[in-house]
Design an enzyme around this catalytic site. Structure first.
Site, PDB file in Angstrom:
ATOM      1  N   LYS A 120      -5.458   1.999  -1.762  1.00 30.89           N
ATOM      2  CA  LYS A 120      -5.591   1.493  -0.393  1.00 30.89           C
ATOM      3  C   LYS A 120      -6.313   2.518   0.499  1.00 30.89           C
ATOM      4  CE  LYS A 120      -2.755   1.686   2.927  1.00 30.89           C
ATOM      5  NZ  LYS A 120      -1.513   1.788   3.662  1.00 30.89           N
ATOM      6  N   ASP A 138      -2.822  -3.741   2.971  1.00 27.72           N
ATOM      7  CA  ASP A 138      -1.578  -3.099   3.399  1.00 27.72           C
ATOM      8  C   ASP A 138      -0.540  -4.193   3.619  1.00 27.72           C
ATOM      9  OD1 ASP A 138      -2.213  -4.349   5.764  1.00 27.72           O
ATOM     10  OD2 ASP A 138      -2.023  -2.573   7.016  1.00 27.72           O
TER      11      ASP A 138
END
Ligand code: SF4
Length: 255
Positions: A120, A138
């Site tokens: 991420k 997320d």
């Protein structure tokens, strides 16, 4: 969601916010990388409070190494998991100096080899610092994609893979910002604000949250119903008292 609906979904988010970007403050790719590492399980606002004075002094990995782990720990102690994060930031700064000439690398593979950098974080840096069409998933993006039916998946990898496949141009570069901001401010975890949502008719989530006024009205109606049932029950108890007394006068056991 059909292809034309996906296009319309992003068209409307883009119309509402034509230039979305991260809310993390930074002045160069290195500061962005540090800020994203610090933001794991913390809000962007809390990270900005700590990094604002820090980034006045620290703009490069070399400056961070000179600054040292103890001072960094002090500077970020208001952020959750600050001990581990301070260690990672120092370790990744050393790695940038030793392996990348002090520069932030531009590939996911190289970024993910840095301490404290997962997929991420790498996606956010590639997208925000270098303009790559990556989809960082997320908690907000994961929720919005699953709720709306835009890109459902059991885990972040599945959602990311679906976004890769379905997000059309010209929205690919900014898609993850629109989704994060939509999740953070409109499609909130506890109570999505459906009544003011620009994609309400495209979203499959049910039931939709009504406007606050209607919720107040229905709360008042529920309270009134509860009060009247309580009154009925109380009345019933009073009416049944003679029966209870009658029962009490009967012998409870045979002689
Ligand atoms: S309609 Fe509600 S659940 Fe659907 S995207 Fe909008 S805020 Fe989220």
């Amino acid at each position: 969601m059909k292809r034309e609906q996906v296009f319309e979904f992003f068209r409307r988010l883009a119309e509402a916010n034509p230039s979305p970007t991260t809310e993390l403050e930074s002045a160069n790719p290195y500061q962005l990388l540090v800020a994203v590492v610090l933001s794991a399980q913390a809000t962007d606002a809390s990270v900005n409070i700590a990094t604002r004075p820090l980034f006045e002094q620290i703009k490069t990995p070399e400056q961070m190494v000179d600054f040292g782990e103890d001072r960094l720990r002090q500077a970020i102690k208001t952020i959750g998991l600050f001990n581990t994060k301070a260690k990672n930031v120092l370790a990744l700064s050393h790695a940038l100096i030793d392996q990348h000439g002090g520069e932030v690398p531009r590939t996911r593979e190289e970024l993910q080899k840095l301490p404290g950098v997962g997929r991420k974080t790498a996606n956010v840096v590639l997208n925000t610092a270098f303009g790559e069409e990556t989809f960082a998933v997320d908690t907000h993006v994961f929720r919005v994609c699953n709720r709306t039916g835009l890109a459902s998946g059991k885990n972040v990898e599945e959602v990311e893979a679906k976004l890769e496949k379905i997000v059309p141009q010209p929205f690919r570069r900014d898609a993850h910002h629109w989704l994060i901001l939509h999740g953070r401010y409109t499609c909130k975890a506890r109570l999505p604000e459906c009544w003011r949502c620009p994609v309400i008719d495209l979203c499959r989530y049910k039931p939709k949250t009504p406007p606050p006024k209607e919720r107040t009205k229905s709360r008042a109606a529920r309270t009134a119903t509860r009060a009247s049932s309580a009154a009925r029950i109380a009345k019933g108890r009073t009416a049944s008292r003679p029966t209870a007394n009658r029962n009490r006068s009967r012998p409870t056991r045979l002689p």
